[in-house]
Design an enzyme around this catalytic site. Structure first.
Site, PDB file in Angstrom:
ATOM      1  N   TYR A  21       0.863  -1.183   0.000  1.00  0.00           N
ATOM      2  CA  TYR A  21       0.000   0.000   0.000  1.00  0.00           C
ATOM      3  C   TYR A  21       0.895   1.227   0.000  1.00  0.00           C
ATOM      4  O   TYR A  21       1.475   1.577   1.036  1.00  0.00           O
ATOM      5  CB  TYR A  21      -0.873  -0.056   1.247  1.00  0.00           C
ATOM      6  CG  TYR A  21      -1.921   1.023   1.362  1.00  0.00           C
ATOM      7  CD1 TYR A  21      -3.175   0.855   0.797  1.00  0.00           C
ATOM      8  CD2 TYR A  21      -1.667   2.194   2.073  1.00  0.00           C
ATOM      9  CE1 TYR A  21      -4.154   1.832   0.934  1.00  0.00           C
ATOM     10  CE2 TYR A  21      -2.638   3.183   2.212  1.00  0.00           C
ATOM     11  CZ  TYR A  21      -3.883   2.986   1.635  1.00  0.00           C
ATOM     12  OH  TYR A  21      -4.856   3.937   1.771  1.00  0.00           O
ATOM     13  N   GLN A  80       1.124   4.818  -0.187  1.00  0.00           N
ATOM     14  CA  GLN A  80       0.465   6.121  -0.084  1.00  0.00           C
ATOM     15  C   GLN A  80       1.468   7.192   0.347  1.00  0.00           C
ATOM     16  O   GLN A  80       1.704   8.161  -0.352  1.00  0.00           O
ATOM     17  CB  GLN A  80      -0.677   6.023   0.929  1.00  0.00           C
ATOM     18  CG  GLN A  80      -1.489   7.284   1.081  1.00  0.00           C
ATOM     19  CD  GLN A  80      -2.706   7.057   1.964  1.00  0.00           C
ATOM     20  OE1 GLN A  80      -3.595   6.274   1.635  1.00  0.00           O
ATOM     21  NE2 GLN A  80      -2.741   7.708   3.090  1.00  0.00           N
ATOM     22  N   SER A 132       0.656  12.517   6.666  1.00  0.00           N
ATOM     23  CA  SER A 132      -0.666  12.895   7.203  1.00  0.00           C
ATOM     24  C   SER A 132      -1.505  13.598   6.147  1.00  0.00           C
ATOM     25  O   SER A 132      -2.687  13.307   5.975  1.00  0.00           O
ATOM     26  CB  SER A 132      -0.506  13.843   8.395  1.00  0.00           C
ATOM     27  OG  SER A 132       0.249  13.235   9.405  1.00  0.00           O
ATOM     28  N   GLY A 167       5.238  -0.603   3.715  1.00  0.00           N
ATOM     29  CA  GLY A 167       5.767  -1.891   4.158  1.00  0.00           C
ATOM     30  C   GLY A 167       5.714  -2.904   3.031  1.00  0.00           C
ATOM     31  O   GLY A 167       4.720  -3.003   2.321  1.00  0.00           O
ATOM     32  N   ARG A 192       7.817 -12.683  41.497  1.00  0.00           N
ATOM     33  CA  ARG A 192       8.853 -11.842  42.092  1.00  0.00           C
ATOM     34  C   ARG A 192       8.502 -11.479  43.538  1.00  0.00           C
ATOM     35  O   ARG A 192       7.386 -11.056  43.837  1.00  0.00           O
ATOM     36  CB  ARG A 192       8.973 -10.550  41.273  1.00  0.00           C
ATOM     37  CG  ARG A 192      10.097  -9.632  41.710  1.00  0.00           C
ATOM     38  CD  ARG A 192      11.427 -10.215  41.398  1.00  0.00           C
ATOM     39  NE  ARG A 192      12.515  -9.255  41.524  1.00  0.00           N
ATOM     40  CZ  ARG A 192      13.786  -9.586  41.373  1.00  0.00           C
ATOM     41  NH1 ARG A 192      14.141 -10.833  41.095  1.00  0.00           N
ATOM     42  NH2 ARG A 192      14.731  -8.675  41.504  1.00  0.00           N
ATOM     43  N   ARG A 200      -0.811   0.325  39.314  1.00  0.00           N
ATOM     44  CA  ARG A 200      -0.217   0.522  37.988  1.00  0.00           C
ATOM     45  C   ARG A 200      -0.629  -0.588  37.030  1.00  0.00           C
ATOM     46  O   ARG A 200      -0.796  -0.357  35.832  1.00  0.00           O
ATOM     47  CB  ARG A 200       1.315   0.560  38.102  1.00  0.00           C
ATOM     48  CG  ARG A 200       1.835   1.773  38.850  1.00  0.00           C
ATOM     49  CD  ARG A 200       3.237   1.529  39.392  1.00  0.00           C
ATOM     50  NE  ARG A 200       4.228   1.391  38.339  1.00  0.00           N
ATOM     51  CZ  ARG A 200       5.414   0.778  38.500  1.00  0.00           C
ATOM     52  NH1 ARG A 200       5.742   0.258  39.674  1.00  0.00           N
ATOM     53  NH2 ARG A 200       6.267   0.697  37.508  1.00  0.00           N
ATOM     54  N   GLY A 242      14.345  -4.561  36.789  1.00  0.00           N
ATOM     55  CA  GLY A 242      15.514  -4.678  35.911  1.00  0.00           C
ATOM     56  C   GLY A 242      15.335  -5.744  34.843  1.00  0.00           C
ATOM     57  O   GLY A 242      15.687  -5.532  33.683  1.00  0.00           O
ATOM     58  N   GLU A 279      -0.826   4.463   9.878  1.00  0.00           N
ATOM     59  CA  GLU A 279      -2.281   4.483   9.674  1.00  0.00           C
ATOM     60  C   GLU A 279      -2.900   5.735  10.308  1.00  0.00           C
ATOM     61  O   GLU A 279      -4.030   5.697  10.794  1.00  0.00           O
ATOM     62  CB  GLU A 279      -2.898   3.201  10.247  1.00  0.00           C
ATOM     63  CG  GLU A 279      -4.090   2.699   9.467  1.00  0.00           C
ATOM     64  CD  GLU A 279      -3.917   2.766   7.958  1.00  0.00           C
ATOM     65  OE1 GLU A 279      -2.948   2.169   7.453  1.00  0.00           O
ATOM     66  OE2 GLU A 279      -4.738   3.412   7.300  1.00  0.00           O
ATOM     67  N   ASP A 283      -1.222   9.551  12.154  1.00  0.00           N
ATOM     68  CA  ASP A 283      -0.637  10.051  13.407  1.00  0.00           C
ATOM     69  C   ASP A 283      -1.766  10.259  14.421  1.00  0.00           C
ATOM     70  O   ASP A 283      -2.834  10.790  14.083  1.00  0.00           O
ATOM     71  CB  ASP A 283       0.073  11.379  13.107  1.00  0.00           C
ATOM     72  CG  ASP A 283       0.451  12.123  14.368  1.00  0.00           C
ATOM     73  OD1 ASP A 283       1.495  11.800  14.943  1.00  0.00           O
ATOM     74  OD2 ASP A 283      -0.338  13.006  14.786  1.00  0.00           O
TER      75      ASP A 283
END
Ligand SMILES: CCCCCCCC/C=C\CCCCCC(=O)SCCNC(=O)CCNC(=O)[C@H](O)C(C)(C)COP(=O)(O)OP(=O)(O)OC[C@H]1O[C@@H](n2cnc3c(N)ncnc32)[C@H](O)[C@@H]1OP(=O)(O)O
Ligand code: FAD
Length: 645
Positions: free
Chosen positions: A136, A138, A145, A178, A291, A314, A382, A405, A407
């Site tokens: 593709y 473009q 954009s 790609g 852990r 988190r 780590g 695809e 921004d």
């Protein structure tokens, strides 16, 4: 797991819901679950599909290995007579960015969505059999954009009945597509159509790039790869191309459909976000249960890091978001199918909403997922920084989704245009529908008061929904009022773009929350499954409320006290989810091969495997490193002054 010690068995025994049923909810149906499970195991057991060596291969070896895998995948698809659905799952579980993503994900859909029937009959059979490989094309060096700003021209020559595709400048070189650099034989090239000296905007043209005999570029075409990208292995399995010039075959479709492929791909990217996010979350959750740090009393075991509230605060919102994105992805697929059927009947009425939803949700989910993968890396301390954790590569492969695809900021500005149009039409004949239907109650939403008095009141879905609707409606109306003060609306739009983007984010978050709530209204079988999903839905919504408290407070949608109660409720929800955390990530049903992470192993046997993995590094092939005699020894012996470096 036969004969293998399951270090996470205790965790699995704590689960309060039916994991097997949750696997089906996650997959979308029993059929998809069984198919995915079968194909995932097939890929995991095939040595050609190994991927644990990616981080140490050179670019050329990496790329050749990708070609080998793609060829092997195609061979297996033919040998096993896999259906389209099975073949696409197989490519998914091979888990390596390759030219085939673009061939199947963009080239084929672009032909299906934009080519005439005659063109489809010519090109699709060849593409389906992979007798041609497409991409593709473009984006150009100078414009990505701004699609209307593309410089490549397609000039119709009535004498030869051909189009002359021309790159008049360096910046008009196609740059990024790609598969274009080394593999594709054909491309859908986007160019400005010129007939009789008149311009007709950007259109797609099928262009043959390379000879089907010796793979050499056709005369007048220059093609190459654009160079190494972010991350070592990661996306460098893909050739991203640069090309100039060519000849092509005719195409002519309505203007709105030119953008159709982007709507399709953005919709698939939302579903992919839930895959990438769930994968990172699965790794971080399993490792957080393995852990242990601090908290040992009288020589006993230390605390599992997953039991720290900060870790839960988190991690669990990311787990909740993985499920939220799964369900909004399912809904978006339905919306896309619906709009496609309408377009076939020449009904363009729902296209603007489909465009706004795919653009906005693509932006919201990819931004969140990219940040979340990095957060999962940090949640693993780590060891998350080791390639064998799988997280650095996952991040490097995933993060360009914020850019390709469309921004993510540019896409939110598209949502903002849609929102502002909706607000400007309030009070007119045109009633807001679909995802903006809530704007129809704008008068109520502008003055309603949230009824929460105690933390548990936040568990009411209607309360959550109204708080989100009030926040979005008030933000949208406020920015629309500011816009109205500008004599030139486009000038106002540029000036107020940060506020517009914030309103768009609020609108997209509302869509995700409302689709999760709608999902919970369905019949969901299995002991405890619906209850757990309800908790995740509340975590997703209340975490957004907590993170964007400024919006909710400044619009007066909730009071500071209610904001604080939402946070209290969140902590309580974390405690309820905690015993189910491992089972909730098991429900993704990922094989160790697909996860590609020592930290996320199903059996939790992390430390011996980390140790084993480290010894496999090529640097450990010799005890004394190459370079010792030239550079280390002279240093140690104080002989550097005489050494020839
Ligand atoms: C591939 C498989 C997927 C799986 C992924 C996992 C595997 C990963 C591997 C590889 C994936 C890599 C794929 C990457 C591929 C690409 O990146 S291809 C290139 C994509 N490029 C873009 O997305 C460019 C972004 N720019 C745009 O979308 C637009 O041009 C723009 C909307 C920003 C332009 O704005 P503007 O110039 O203001 O608009 P116009 O072009 O003039 O259009 C105006 C009207 O058209 C409406 N509109 C715009 N876009 C769409 C659309 N997509 N669908 C429907 N309608 C659209 C717009 O709202 C305007 O309407 P009104 O006039 O009514 O307001
Ligand atoms: C890994 C990868 C694969 C890709 N694959 C393909 C492919 O297969 N085919 C293809 O054709 N293309 C492909 N692309 C190109 C991709 O689609 C573009 O890079 C993308 O659309 C962004 O465009 P750009 O690079 O021009 O960014 P730019 O538009 O130059 O963006 C630069 C900055 O400017 C900001 N900005 C731009 N316009 C505005 C505005 N109006 N208002 C406010 N801010 C603005 C952006 O937010 C961003 O911060 C790929 C890109 C990547 C990274």
């Amino acid at each position: 797991m036969d004969g293998v010690v399951d270090h996470l068995a205790d965790e699995r025994n704590k689960a309060q819901f039916d994991v097997e049923e949750m696997k089906i909810v996650w997959a979308g149906s029993r059929h998809v679950f069984e198919l995915s499970d079968r194909i995932a195991r097939l890929v995991a057991s095939d040595p050609v599909f190994r991927k644990d060596n990616r981080a140490t291969l050179s670019r050329k070896d990496l790329f050749k290995n990708t070609l080998r895998k793609a060829a092997h995948a195609w061979k297996r698809i033919i040998e096993l007579r896999l259906s389209e659905e099975e073949a696409s799952k197989l490519r998914f579980y091979v888990d390596e960015a390759a030219f085939t993503d673009l061939h199947w994900g963009m080239f084929v859909p672009a032909i299906k969505g934009q080519a005439t029937e005659e063109q489809q009959q010519k090109w699709l059979p060849l593409a389906y059999k992979m007798q041609i490989i497409g991409c593709y094309a473009q984006t150009e060096l100078g414009h990505g954009s701004n699609v209307q700003g593309l410089e490549t021209t397609a000039t119709f020559d009535p004498q030869t009945d051909e189009f002359d595709i021309h790159s008049p400048t360096l910046t008009s070189s196609k740059w990024w597509p790609g598969g274009l650099g080394k593999v594709s034989t054909h491309a859908v090239v986007y160019a400005r159509l010129i007939t009789d000296g008149q311009e007709h905007g950007v259109h797609g043209f099928i262009v043959q790039l390379r000879s089907l005999d010796d793979h050499l570029p056709l005369p007048g075409i220059t093609i190459g790869d654009i160079g190494m990208k972010f991350g070592n292995g990661a996306y460098n399995t893909m050739d991203n191309g640069v090309t100039r010039n060519g000849k092509c075959v005719r195409s002519n479709v309505p203007r709105q459909l030119i953008y159709g492929t982007m709507v399709f791909v953005r919709q698939t990217i939302v579903s992919d976000a839930s895959c990438a996010l769930s994968r990172a979350v699965c790794i971080a959750t399993r490792y957080s249960a393995v852990r242990r740090q601090f908290g040992s009393q009288n020589g006993g075991v230390e605390t599992q890091v997953i039991d720290y509230k900060t870790q839960q605060n988190r991690l669990f919102p990311l787990l909740a978001a993985a499920y939220a994105f799964r369900f909004v992805g399912e809904w978006l697929k339905w919306l896309y199918t619906d709009v496609t059927q309408r377009l076939q009947a020449n009904d363009f009425s729902t296209l603007p909403e489909a465009h706004a939803c795919t653009a906005g949700l693509k932006s919201l989910t990819t931004t969140f997922t990219a940040d979340a993968i990095e957060e999962c890396r940090k949640l693993c301390g780590g060891h998350g920084y080791l390639c064998s954790s799988g997280l650095p590569e996952l991040f490097a492969v995933y993060v360009p989704a914020c850019t390709y695809e469309g921004d993510n900021v540019v896409l939110l500005l598209q949502v903002a245009r849609f929102l502002m149009k909706t607000v400007s039409q309030l009070g007119s004949e045109k009633k807001p529908v679909g995802t903006t239907a809530y704007m129809g109650r704008v008068e109520h939403l502008m003055q309603c008061r949230c009824s929460v008095q105690k933390a548990e009141d936040w568990l009411n879905p209607n309360t959550i929904l109204e708080a989100f609707e009030a926040r979005t409606a008030r933000m949208s109306v406020a920015v629309a009022q500011k816009l109205a003060q500008f004599a030139n609306p486009e000038e106002g739009f540029l000036e107020l773009s940060p506020n517009l983007v914030e309103a768009s984010v609020a609108h997209c978050q509302l869509i995700v929350v409302s689709k999760f709530i709608e999902k919970l209204q369905q019949d969901i079988p299995g002991k405890g499954v619906k209850e757990l999903l309800g908790m995740l839905c509340n975590i997703y919504a209340l975490n957004i409320l907590h993170k964007h408290l400024g919006d909710f407070l400044s619009t007066g949608s909730i009071t500071p006290k209610q904001g604080s109660l939402a946070n209290d409720q969140l902590r309580s929800l974390y405690s309820q989810v905690r015993p189910n955390a491992i089972a909730l990530v098991d429900a993704f049903n990922y094989t160790d091969h697909y996860l590609g992470s020592v930290l996320g192993r199903y059996d939790g046997n992390v430390y011996p495997k980390l140790y084993e993995e480290a010894w496999k590094d090529p640097l450990n092939d010799s005890v004394v490193p190459d370079g010792y005699h030239e550079y280390i020894r002279p240093l140690l012996k104080n002989q550097l002054r005489n050494a020839r470096l």
